[in-house]
Write a protein that holds these residues in place. Structure first.
Motif, PDB file in Angstrom:
ATOM      1  N   LEU A  17       0.887  -1.111  -0.205  1.00 27.23           N
ATOM      2  CA  LEU A  17      -0.200   0.080  -0.046  1.00 27.23           C
ATOM      3  C   LEU A  17       1.050   1.278  -0.014  1.00 27.23           C
ATOM      4  N   VAL A  18       1.746   1.337   0.878  1.00 22.96           N
ATOM      5  CA  VAL A  18       2.746   2.428   1.048  1.00 22.96           C
ATOM      6  C   VAL A  18       3.394   2.624  -0.528  1.00 22.96           C
ATOM      7  N   ASP A  19       4.049   1.704  -0.953  1.00 27.58           N
ATOM      8  CA  ASP A  19       4.700   1.602  -2.108  1.00 27.58           C
ATOM      9  C   ASP A  19       4.036   2.134  -3.145  1.00 27.58           C
ATOM     10  N   GLY A  20       2.710   1.468  -3.288  1.00 26.21           N
ATOM     11  CA  GLY A  20       1.761   1.871  -4.391  1.00 26.21           C
ATOM     12  C   GLY A  20       1.489   3.317  -4.420  1.00 26.21           C
ATOM     13  N   VAL A  21       1.192   3.834  -3.008  1.00 26.26           N
ATOM     14  CA  VAL A  21       0.926   5.298  -2.917  1.00 26.26           C
ATOM     15  C   VAL A  21       2.089   6.211  -3.284  1.00 26.26           C
ATOM     16  N   ALA A  22       3.096   5.821  -2.738  1.00 19.01           N
ATOM     17  CA  ALA A  22       4.414   6.488  -3.124  1.00 19.01           C
ATOM     18  C   ALA A  22       4.695   6.778  -4.500  1.00 19.01           C
ATOM     19  N   GLY A  23       4.581   5.575  -5.169  1.00 17.59           N
ATOM     20  CA  GLY A  23       4.844   5.126  -6.516  1.00 17.59           C
ATOM     21  C   GLY A  23       3.889   6.270  -7.258  1.00 17.59           C
ATOM     22  N   ARG A  24       2.575   6.284  -7.039  1.00 16.19           N
ATOM     23  CA  ARG A  24       1.777   7.076  -7.749  1.00 16.19           C
ATOM     24  C   ARG A  24       2.051   8.699  -7.487  1.00 16.19           C
ATOM     25  N   ALA A  25       2.617   8.771  -6.310  1.00 13.81           N
ATOM     26  CA  ALA A  25       3.123  10.225  -5.900  1.00 13.81           C
ATOM     27  C   ALA A  25       4.278  10.669  -6.716  1.00 13.81           C
ATOM     28  N   LEU A  26       4.966   9.904  -6.963  1.00 14.09           N
ATOM     29  CA  LEU A  26       6.247  10.009  -7.620  1.00 14.09           C
ATOM     30  C   LEU A  26       6.010  10.222  -8.971  1.00 14.09           C
ATOM     31  N   ARG A  27       5.036   9.390  -9.754  1.00 10.06           N
ATOM     32  CA  ARG A  27       4.753   9.529 -11.065  1.00 10.06           C
ATOM     33  C   ARG A  27       4.079  10.994 -11.421  1.00 10.06           C
ATOM     34  N   ARG A  28       3.384  11.549 -10.363  1.00 15.26           N
ATOM     35  CA  ARG A  28       2.644  12.749 -10.591  1.00 15.26           C
ATOM     36  C   ARG A  28       3.615  14.083 -10.468  1.00 15.26           C
ATOM     37  N   ALA A  29       4.684  13.674  -9.727  1.00 17.60           N
ATOM     38  CA  ALA A  29       5.687  14.888  -9.482  1.00 17.60           C
ATOM     39  C   ALA A  29       6.336  15.349 -10.797  1.00 17.60           C
ATOM     40  N   PRO A  30       6.487  16.813 -10.871  1.00 15.17           N
ATOM     41  CA  PRO A  30       7.215  17.344 -11.867  1.00 15.17           C
ATOM     42  C   PRO A  30       8.666  16.895 -12.282  1.00 15.17           C
TER      43      PRO A  30
END
Length: 114
Positions: free
Chosen positions: A101-114
């Motif tokens: 869960l943490v990995d998935g959320v962090a991965g999504r956040a990193l993909r959205r980061a500029p």
């Protein structure tokens, strides 16, 4: 970081939360190792593999083999354990799921980061 936290928890072995916390950190470490070995795995797949590996090690404890090996090389206690505990199976699954869960959320956040 996970290994350091696990060793710190192992030193606090008398605390009632130390054993489940150590088991959870063990599952998180296995999760990380699974992703290091197969970085393209989806988080939930990695969690399933990590849980399976943890369960296999826990079930191996029923044979007495880990206890014998730890008798020859005490450091193996941190890898193989010595005594089967059914509660550990649930802790492994929950910790691996939380890691995914943490990995998935962090991965999504990193993909959205500029």
């Amino acid at each position: 970081m996970v290994v350091g936290a696990g060793l710190a928890v192992a030193r606090l072995g008398g605390a009632p939360w130390a054993d489940p916390a150590g088991d959870a950190l063990y599952a998180v470490l296995v999760y990380v190792l699974v992703l290091l070995a197969a970085p393209r795995l989806a988080p939930w797949t990695a969690a399933a593999v990590a849980t399976g590996l943890c369960v296999a090690v826990e079930l191996l404890q029923l044979t007495g083999v880990p206890a014998t090996l730890v008798g020859h090389a005490p450091a193996l206690r941190y890898v193989l354990g010595t005594t089967f505990n059914a509660v550990d199976l649930a802790v492994y699954a929950a910790a691996a799921a939380l890691a995914a869960l943490v990995d998935g959320v962090a991965g999504r956040a990193l993909r959205r980061a500029p």
